[in-house]
Design a protein around this motif. Structure first.
Motif, PDB file in Angstrom:
ATOM      1  N   PRO A  99     -35.415  42.545  77.823  1.00  0.00           N
ATOM      2  CA  PRO A  99     -35.380  43.766  78.643  1.00  0.00           C
ATOM      3  C   PRO A  99     -33.960  44.169  79.035  1.00  0.00           C
ATOM      4  O   PRO A  99     -33.654  45.358  79.142  1.00  0.00           O
ATOM      5  CB  PRO A  99     -36.205  43.401  79.877  1.00  0.00           C
ATOM      6  N   ILE A 100     -33.086  43.191  79.215  1.00  0.00           N
ATOM      7  CA  ILE A 100     -31.699  43.495  79.570  1.00  0.00           C
ATOM      8  C   ILE A 100     -30.984  44.104  78.369  1.00  0.00           C
ATOM      9  O   ILE A 100     -30.270  45.097  78.503  1.00  0.00           O
ATOM     10  CB  ILE A 100     -30.976  42.227  80.072  1.00  0.00           C
ATOM     11  N   LEU A 101     -31.191  43.532  77.190  1.00  0.00           N
ATOM     12  CA  LEU A 101     -30.601  44.114  75.983  1.00  0.00           C
ATOM     13  C   LEU A 101     -31.086  45.548  75.773  1.00  0.00           C
ATOM     14  O   LEU A 101     -30.312  46.417  75.366  1.00  0.00           O
ATOM     15  CB  LEU A 101     -30.939  43.264  74.754  1.00  0.00           C
ATOM     16  N   ALA A 102     -32.369  45.795  76.070  1.00  0.00           N
ATOM     17  CA  ALA A 102     -32.938  47.132  75.884  1.00  0.00           C
ATOM     18  C   ALA A 102     -32.221  48.171  76.746  1.00  0.00           C
ATOM     19  O   ALA A 102     -32.154  49.343  76.372  1.00  0.00           O
ATOM     20  CB  ALA A 102     -34.432  47.127  76.187  1.00  0.00           C
ATOM     21  N   ARG A 119     -20.795  53.324  58.158  1.00  0.00           N
ATOM     22  CA  ARG A 119     -20.184  53.821  59.397  1.00  0.00           C
ATOM     23  C   ARG A 119     -20.095  52.676  60.394  1.00  0.00           C
ATOM     24  O   ARG A 119     -20.681  51.617  60.184  1.00  0.00           O
ATOM     25  CB  ARG A 119     -21.003  54.966  59.989  1.00  0.00           C
ATOM     26  N   ASN A 120     -19.384  52.905  61.474  1.00  0.00           N
ATOM     27  CA  ASN A 120     -19.340  51.915  62.542  1.00  0.00           C
ATOM     28  C   ASN A 120     -20.570  52.098  63.421  1.00  0.00           C
ATOM     29  O   ASN A 120     -21.007  53.218  63.659  1.00  0.00           O
ATOM     30  CB  ASN A 120     -18.070  52.072  63.372  1.00  0.00           C
ATOM     31  N   ILE A 121     -21.107  50.981  63.895  1.00  0.00           N
ATOM     32  CA  ILE A 121     -22.306  51.044  64.730  1.00  0.00           C
ATOM     33  C   ILE A 121     -21.919  51.193  66.196  1.00  0.00           C
ATOM     34  O   ILE A 121     -20.796  50.899  66.596  1.00  0.00           O
ATOM     35  CB  ILE A 121     -23.222  49.819  64.533  1.00  0.00           C
ATOM     36  N   THR A 122     -22.875  51.637  66.990  1.00  0.00           N
ATOM     37  CA  THR A 122     -22.654  51.800  68.431  1.00  0.00           C
ATOM     38  C   THR A 122     -22.991  50.492  69.154  1.00  0.00           C
ATOM     39  O   THR A 122     -23.629  49.593  68.577  1.00  0.00           O
ATOM     40  CB  THR A 122     -23.525  52.923  69.007  1.00  0.00           C
ATOM     41  N   LYS A 123     -22.615  50.422  70.402  1.00  0.00           N
ATOM     42  CA  LYS A 123     -22.948  49.255  71.221  1.00  0.00           C
ATOM     43  C   LYS A 123     -24.466  49.142  71.372  1.00  0.00           C
ATOM     44  O   LYS A 123     -25.016  48.052  71.380  1.00  0.00           O
ATOM     45  CB  LYS A 123     -22.276  49.366  72.588  1.00  0.00           C
ATOM     46  N   ALA A 147     -26.899  45.995  70.312  1.00  0.00           N
ATOM     47  CA  ALA A 147     -27.916  45.374  71.172  1.00  0.00           C
ATOM     48  C   ALA A 147     -29.271  45.329  70.461  1.00  0.00           C
ATOM     49  O   ALA A 147     -30.001  44.340  70.574  1.00  0.00           O
ATOM     50  CB  ALA A 147     -28.031  46.136  72.487  1.00  0.00           C
ATOM     51  N   ILE A 148     -29.605  46.375  69.709  1.00  0.00           N
ATOM     52  CA  ILE A 148     -30.859  46.411  68.959  1.00  0.00           C
ATOM     53  C   ILE A 148     -30.888  45.310  67.909  1.00  0.00           C
ATOM     54  O   ILE A 148     -31.895  44.607  67.753  1.00  0.00           O
ATOM     55  CB  ILE A 148     -31.062  47.800  68.307  1.00  0.00           C
ATOM     56  N   ILE A 149     -29.778  45.151  67.189  1.00  0.00           N
ATOM     57  CA  ILE A 149     -29.702  44.127  66.140  1.00  0.00           C
ATOM     58  C   ILE A 149     -29.906  42.738  66.738  1.00  0.00           C
ATOM     59  O   ILE A 149     -30.666  41.924  66.210  1.00  0.00           O
ATOM     60  CB  ILE A 149     -28.359  44.222  65.386  1.00  0.00           C
ATOM     61  N   ILE A 150     -29.244  42.461  67.850  1.00  0.00           N
ATOM     62  CA  ILE A 150     -29.365  41.134  68.482  1.00  0.00           C
ATOM     63  C   ILE A 150     -30.778  40.931  69.025  1.00  0.00           C
ATOM     64  O   ILE A 150     -31.354  39.850  68.872  1.00  0.00           O
ATOM     65  CB  ILE A 150     -28.292  40.948  69.571  1.00  0.00           C
ATOM     66  N   ALA A 151     -31.354  41.965  69.631  1.00  0.00           N
ATOM     67  CA  ALA A 151     -32.720  41.852  70.157  1.00  0.00           C
ATOM     68  C   ALA A 151     -33.705  41.544  69.025  1.00  0.00           C
ATOM     69  O   ALA A 151     -34.615  40.727  69.192  1.00  0.00           O
ATOM     70  CB  ALA A 151     -33.119  43.137  70.868  1.00  0.00           C
TER      71      ALA A 151
END
Length: 150
Positions: free
Chosen positions: A60-63, A81-85, A89-93
Motif C-alpha cells: 500500500p505504501i508503494l502504491a 524511454r526513461n521510466i518515472t518514479k 514503484a509499480i515494478i518493485i510492487a
C-alpha cells in the motif's frame, strides 16, 4: 486501570511512529534505486532488496508512489524511454507480489509477449498504465489489494 490505559496508549503511539517511518524510508530507497542505469538492474540493487524485505506490508505504501511522474535515470529498453518514479514503484510492487496484469491494466496479453531479457514483466504494460498517469491503475490495484488476503 490507569496503567493499562497508559500501556495501550504507549503501544499505540509507538506503532504509529514505527509505521510513519516506513513511507519516508521507502521514498528514500526509491530515490536511490532511481539512479540505476537500466530497468533490468532494478532488482539487483541493495535498496530494492530492502524494500522487498518489508514484504507485502509495503505494497500500500508503494502504491502511494504509483502516480509520481518524476522521471528517473532508469532507461527502459522495453519502452525506449526513461521510466518515472511511479513506474519504478509499480515494478518493485509487482516483484513483491505478482499482479494480475489483465485485471489491472485492461490489456489481455494473449501472445504472452514481454520485453526480451527483462525480468520486470509489468514493464511491458507501462504504456497502457501511463494513459491516465496511472490513476485508474492505482485505484484498481488498491481495490485488488483490499480484496486479497495478504
Amino acid at each position: 486501570m490507569k496503567k493499562t490505559i497508559v500501556l495501550y496508549l504507549t503501544i499505540f503511539l509507538n506503532l504509529n511512529f514505527c509505521l510513519s517511518q516506513t513511507k519516508p524510508e521507502i521514498n528514500s530507497l526509491l530515490n536511490e534505486v532511481a539512479k540505476t542505469e537500466n530497468s533490468i538492474g532494478i532488482v539487483k540493487t541493495k535498496q530494492t532488496e530492502k524494500i522487498m524485505a518489508f514484504g507485502e506490508k509495503s505494497l500500500p505504501i508503494l502504491a502511494e508512489f504509483f502516480t509520481d511522474s518524476n522521471v528517473t535515470e532508469i532507461k527502459s529498453e522495453c519502452n525506449n524511454r526513461n521510466i518515472t518514479k511511479g513506474e519504478l514503484a509499480i515494478i518493485i510492487a509487482d516483484r513483491i507480489k505478482g499482479m494480475p496484469f489483465a485485471l489491472l491494466t485492461g490489456v489481455q496479453n494473449c501472445t504472452m509477449e514481454f520485453c526480451i531479457n527483462n525480468p520486470n514483466l509489468i514493464e511491458y504494460y507501462l504504456p497502457w498504465i501511463e494513459i491516465d498517469s496511472g490513476k485508474s491503475f492505482k485505484e484498481k490495484y488498491l481495490s485488488w489489494l483490499k480484496n486479497k488476503d495478504l
